[in-house]
Enzyme design. Structure first.
Site, PDB file in Angstrom:
ATOM      1  N   HIS A 290       0.859  -1.178   0.000  1.00 46.20           N
ATOM      2  CA  HIS A 290       0.000   0.000   0.000  1.00 46.20           C
ATOM      3  C   HIS A 290       0.903   1.238   0.000  1.00 46.20           C
ATOM      4  O   HIS A 290       1.987   1.210   0.580  1.00 46.20           O
ATOM      5  CB  HIS A 290      -0.843  -0.041   1.278  1.00 46.20           C
ATOM      6  CG  HIS A 290      -1.933   0.981   1.351  1.00 46.20           C
ATOM      7  ND1 HIS A 290      -1.700   2.287   1.691  1.00 46.20           N
ATOM      8  CD2 HIS A 290      -3.264   0.872   1.147  1.00 46.20           C
ATOM      9  CE1 HIS A 290      -2.860   2.943   1.689  1.00 46.20           C
ATOM     10  NE2 HIS A 290      -3.812   2.115   1.364  1.00 46.20           N
TER      11      HIS A 290
ATOM     12  N   ASP B 282       2.682  -4.273   8.401  1.00 41.85           N
ATOM     13  CA  ASP B 282       1.504  -3.441   8.174  1.00 41.85           C
ATOM     14  C   ASP B 282       0.281  -4.337   8.402  1.00 41.85           C
ATOM     15  O   ASP B 282      -0.055  -5.179   7.574  1.00 41.85           O
ATOM     16  CB  ASP B 282       1.549  -2.906   6.734  1.00 41.85           C
ATOM     17  CG  ASP B 282       0.279  -2.148   6.346  1.00 41.85           C
ATOM     18  OD1 ASP B 282      -0.705  -2.197   7.110  1.00 41.85           O
ATOM     19  OD2 ASP B 282       0.280  -1.519   5.278  1.00 41.85           O
TER      20      ASP B 282
ATOM     21  N   GLN C 216      -4.833  -4.764   7.222  1.00 40.29           N
ATOM     22  CA  GLN C 216      -5.835  -5.712   6.723  1.00 40.29           C
ATOM     23  C   GLN C 216      -5.821  -7.040   7.479  1.00 40.29           C
ATOM     24  O   GLN C 216      -6.606  -7.931   7.155  1.00 40.29           O
ATOM     25  CB  GLN C 216      -5.624  -5.981   5.221  1.00 40.29           C
ATOM     26  CG  GLN C 216      -5.744  -4.768   4.325  1.00 40.29           C
ATOM     27  CD  GLN C 216      -7.144  -4.166   4.322  1.00 40.29           C
ATOM     28  OE1 GLN C 216      -8.118  -4.769   4.781  1.00 40.29           O
ATOM     29  NE2 GLN C 216      -7.249  -2.942   3.826  1.00 40.29           N
TER      30      GLN C 216
ATOM     31  N   LYS D 246     -10.884   0.399  10.243  1.00 40.99           N
ATOM     32  CA  LYS D 246     -11.061  -0.829   9.456  1.00 40.99           C
ATOM     33  C   LYS D 246     -11.507  -1.991  10.332  1.00 40.99           C
ATOM     34  O   LYS D 246     -11.579  -3.131   9.884  1.00 40.99           O
ATOM     35  CB  LYS D 246      -9.757  -1.185   8.745  1.00 40.99           C
ATOM     36  CG  LYS D 246      -9.360  -0.184   7.653  1.00 40.99           C
ATOM     37  CD  LYS D 246      -8.121  -0.656   6.927  1.00 40.99           C
ATOM     38  CE  LYS D 246      -7.411   0.465   6.191  1.00 40.99           C
ATOM     39  NZ  LYS D 246      -8.055   0.845   4.949  1.00 40.99           N
TER      40      LYS D 246
ATOM     41  N   CYS E 135      -4.965   2.385  -3.769  1.00 35.53           N
ATOM     42  CA  CYS E 135      -3.768   2.931  -3.116  1.00 35.53           C
ATOM     43  C   CYS E 135      -2.583   1.993  -3.218  1.00 35.53           C
ATOM     44  O   CYS E 135      -1.750   1.921  -2.302  1.00 35.53           O
ATOM     45  CB  CYS E 135      -4.015   3.255  -1.642  1.00 35.53           C
ATOM     46  SG  CYS E 135      -5.259   4.475  -1.378  1.00 35.53           S
TER      47      CYS E 135
HETATM   48  C1  LIG Z   1      -2.545  -2.674   3.687  1.00 35.82           C
HETATM   49  C2  LIG Z   1      -2.882  -1.269   4.087  1.00 35.82           C
HETATM   50  N1  LIG Z   1      -1.935  -0.501   4.645  1.00 35.82           N
HETATM   51  C3  LIG Z   1      -2.191   0.751   5.035  1.00 35.82           C
HETATM   52  C4  LIG Z   1      -3.432   1.330   4.879  1.00 35.82           C
HETATM   53  C5  LIG Z   1      -3.622   2.760   5.295  1.00 35.82           C
HETATM   54  O1  LIG Z   1      -4.514   2.890   6.340  1.00 35.82           O
HETATM   55  P1  LIG Z   1      -4.990   4.326   6.828  1.00 35.82           P
HETATM   56  O2  LIG Z   1      -5.442   5.057   5.617  1.00 35.82           O
HETATM   57  O3  LIG Z   1      -6.085   4.034   7.775  1.00 35.82           O
HETATM   58  O4  LIG Z   1      -3.822   4.984   7.479  1.00 35.82           O
HETATM   59  C6  LIG Z   1      -4.446   0.565   4.312  1.00 35.82           C
HETATM   60  C7  LIG Z   1      -5.798   1.119   4.117  1.00 35.82           C
HETATM   61  O5  LIG Z   1      -6.196   1.714   3.180  1.00 35.82           O
HETATM   62  C8  LIG Z   1      -4.165  -0.755   3.895  1.00 35.82           C
HETATM   63  O6  LIG Z   1      -5.099  -1.509   3.326  1.00 35.82           O
END
Ligand SMILES: Cc1ncc(COP(=O)(O)O)c(C=O)c1O
Lengths: 143, 426
Positions: free
Chosen positions: B135, B212, B215, B238, B376
């Protein structure tokens, strides 16, 4: 949003058989831009001919709305002088970004079909994308 | 009252759905559809149960005061609630309270590590090892750091279906790697990286690991001691919690050595005109008035999920995922990018000849919320050789009927757009 309104005949025609559509994939003079959110890619080739009128062609990997918008855009600005082209994209972008009356789109023929999506800020980005690209090419990188 | 699993051992999804006010509400989607939403974009954010919403309202109606500074009764109440939330989260992860730093979300947690840890522990010439399908929030912070500190970025190869290419992992774990930062579960494919094994092998080479968990933590039991990760980042929104709150778990040994992230109130001990001394961990990393009700809401969400049982949620989601995969596979002209096995409930796919945006627009008119785009994760999408995908992502409040309905609508979409709706250069 009502589907029949968005995917009406005009949009379908322009997206299935876009005007001024050329394979520019290998053309080094074409400007390429990607929309980071949706991944759509547009390539635009433009030049001013000896009468200082715009010649323009595009191709893209995009959705029906962005493809149709690009097809209509090229129809509208083709053959126009620079000053006029600038005025047109400025006005269209102003409408799409909400700072000018929606009805102004009626003066641009087919483009008036997009009045319906002005209220949908996310999807509207698809229609804006080709116009913003044209503006960027002319103002930031070209001539 | 939290729901117990019924004796027949079926997941009480109908009961559970009643907890979610938004899932009850009818929306006008189009002339033909005025109904509750079929919400299939849970990888982006999840809906909130009334228990969490109530906790937020209760905070503002009964507990609101600033934390860590007010001596009066209300200040004590708010501080106790805030710190209790930290404890709930620590227990949930198998961590210690002082290892839990509240952040705005996954993104800020990763940026915090890049700034406070990375600047100190990653010297010129070192490399940061990521996977090919991160991401943007686990990619761009490292790009910024790499530019500043003259580091190299390296990318672990990933198979076409988003699973880790474990055969080549060893080739990348060398003494030049200063940090391995990877996702636990892919937000594009739903594939699960074998984190425990990867972390074990990285540690054999003394490489710290950031996971990370955006998910994974919402969907499967995650225990930081068992995984032995050095850092874990995730977002509250989430997992049924509020937006604007997330967590960085970091091993105490790192937090003790890291420089502050931001300066301000709460993170200091004593301040003089020319300098300040810093508070103990984790407060050293929480400058300014925190997102108090966010932390309380997140803890309430975790209690809610825990009462249902993370293992039960996972088993039910697995059933949904397997079902969705088998149904999608049978639709002609559907291309599925996700692996289909050993994965969580994120499925990326496309409909031949129909741009994902147009498909998603059609589905919206049928009341289905599902994502189209690059999610993203542009490098991951590029790897697939497409511009965008459709992505459905499930949570425990989704039903088999919703999947049936989606399949029916995908068939209708094909009909509506007939032989495709756009032209592209091949
Ligand atoms: C794998 C992963 N990492 C990071 C994020 C970023 O999360 P946030 O936008 O809540 O900081 C997301 C969510 O969009 C994600 O799916």
């Amino acid at each position: 949003m009502e589907l029949q309104e968005l995917y009406n005949r005009t949009v379908r025609e322009h997206s299935i058989r876009p005007h001024n559509f050329l394979n520019l994939k290998k053309n080094p003079q074409a400007w390429e831009k990607q929309n980071p959110e949706c991944g759509d890619t547009i390539r635009i080739f433009l030049q001013w001919n000896s009468q200082e009128e715009l010649e323009i062609a595009f191709d893209m990997e995009g959705c029906a709305v962005s493809t149709a918008s690009a097809s209509m855009m090229t129809d509208i600005v083709k053959g126009k002088k620079k000053q006029e082209v600038e005025k047109i994209y400025q006005e269209v972008l102003d409408v799409m970004k909400g700072s000018k009356e929606a009805n102004l789109l009626d003066t641009y023929g087919d483009l008036s079909v997009f009045k319906g999506i002005l209220a949908y800020p996310v999807r509207l980005q698809c229609a804006i994308f080709p116009w913003k690209t044209l503006q960027d090419i002319i103002e930031k990188r070209y001539l | 009252m939290e729901h117990a699993m019924s004796e027949s051992n079926t997941f009480p999804v109908d009961e559970i759905r009643k907890d979610f006010p938004l899932l009850q509400k009818k929306f006008y989607f189009s002339q033909e559809r005025y109904a509750p939403v079929v919400y299939l974009d849970n990888a982006a954010t999840t809906q909130k149960p009334r228990q969490v919403i109530d906790a937020l309202v209760e905070y503002y109606q009964e507990q609101n005061a600033n934390v860590h500074r007010a001596l009066y009764t209300l200040g004590e109440i708010a501080t106790a609630k805030y710190e209790q939330s930290r404890k709930t989260i620590a227990n949930f992860l198998g961590a210690r309270e002082r290892e839990i730093v509240f952040t705005r979300g996954t993104t800020e947690a990763i940026n915090l590590v890049a700034t406070s840890w990375g600047k100190k522990f990653l010297g010129e010439g070192k490399s940061i090892l990521l996977s090919e399908i991160e991401h943007h929030s686990n990619l761009v912070p490292w790009q910024i750091l790499a530019q500043e500190k003259k580091l190299k970025l390296k990318f672990l190869p990933v198979m076409k279906d988003g699973t880790m290419d474990m055969a080549h992992l060893g080739d990348f774990l060398d003494s030049n790697v200063g940090l391995l930062a990877i996702t636990h579960v892919s937000n594009v494919f739903g594939s699960v990286f074998p984190a425990q094994e990867i972390i074990f092998r990285a540690h054999e080479k003394n490489i710290p690991v950031l996971l990370d968990g955006a998910q994974s933590v919402p969907h499967i039991p995650v225990n930081v001691q068992k995984l032995d990760c050095d850092f874990l980042a995730f977002s509250g929104h989430k997992m049924c919690g509020p937006t604007g709150i997330g967590v960085l778990y970091a091993k105490e040994k790192w937090l003790q050595q890291m420089a502050p992230y931001q300066g301000g109130g709460d993170m200091i001990l004593s301040v003089w005109p020319e300098y300040a001394t810093y508070n103990e961990i984790p407060y050293k990393f929480e400058a300014g008035t925190p997102h108090i009700e966010g932390a309380i809401g997140l803890a309430r969400a975790i209690e809610y999920l825990s009462a249902l049982g993370m293992k039960n949620l996972w088993e039910y989601e697995k059933k949904l995922t397997d079902y969705a995969f088998s149904r999608l596979k049978k639709i002609k002209n559907v291309k599925i990018f996700s692996p289909g096995k050993d994965q969580l409930g994120v499925l990326s796919f496309s409909l031949e000849g129909i741009h994902p945006h147009d498909a998603a627009q059609f589905l919206d008119s049928k009341g289905i919320a599902l994502r189209a785009g690059t999610h993203c994760a542009q490098p991951a999408i590029r790897k697939l050789g497409v511009n965008a995908t459709l992505r459905m992502s499930l949570y425990f409040y989704n039903t088999l009927e919703e999947i049936d309905y989606l399949v029916k609508c995908l068939e209708e979409a094909k009909e509506f757009f007939q032989n495709g709706i756009t032209r592209t250069i091949q």
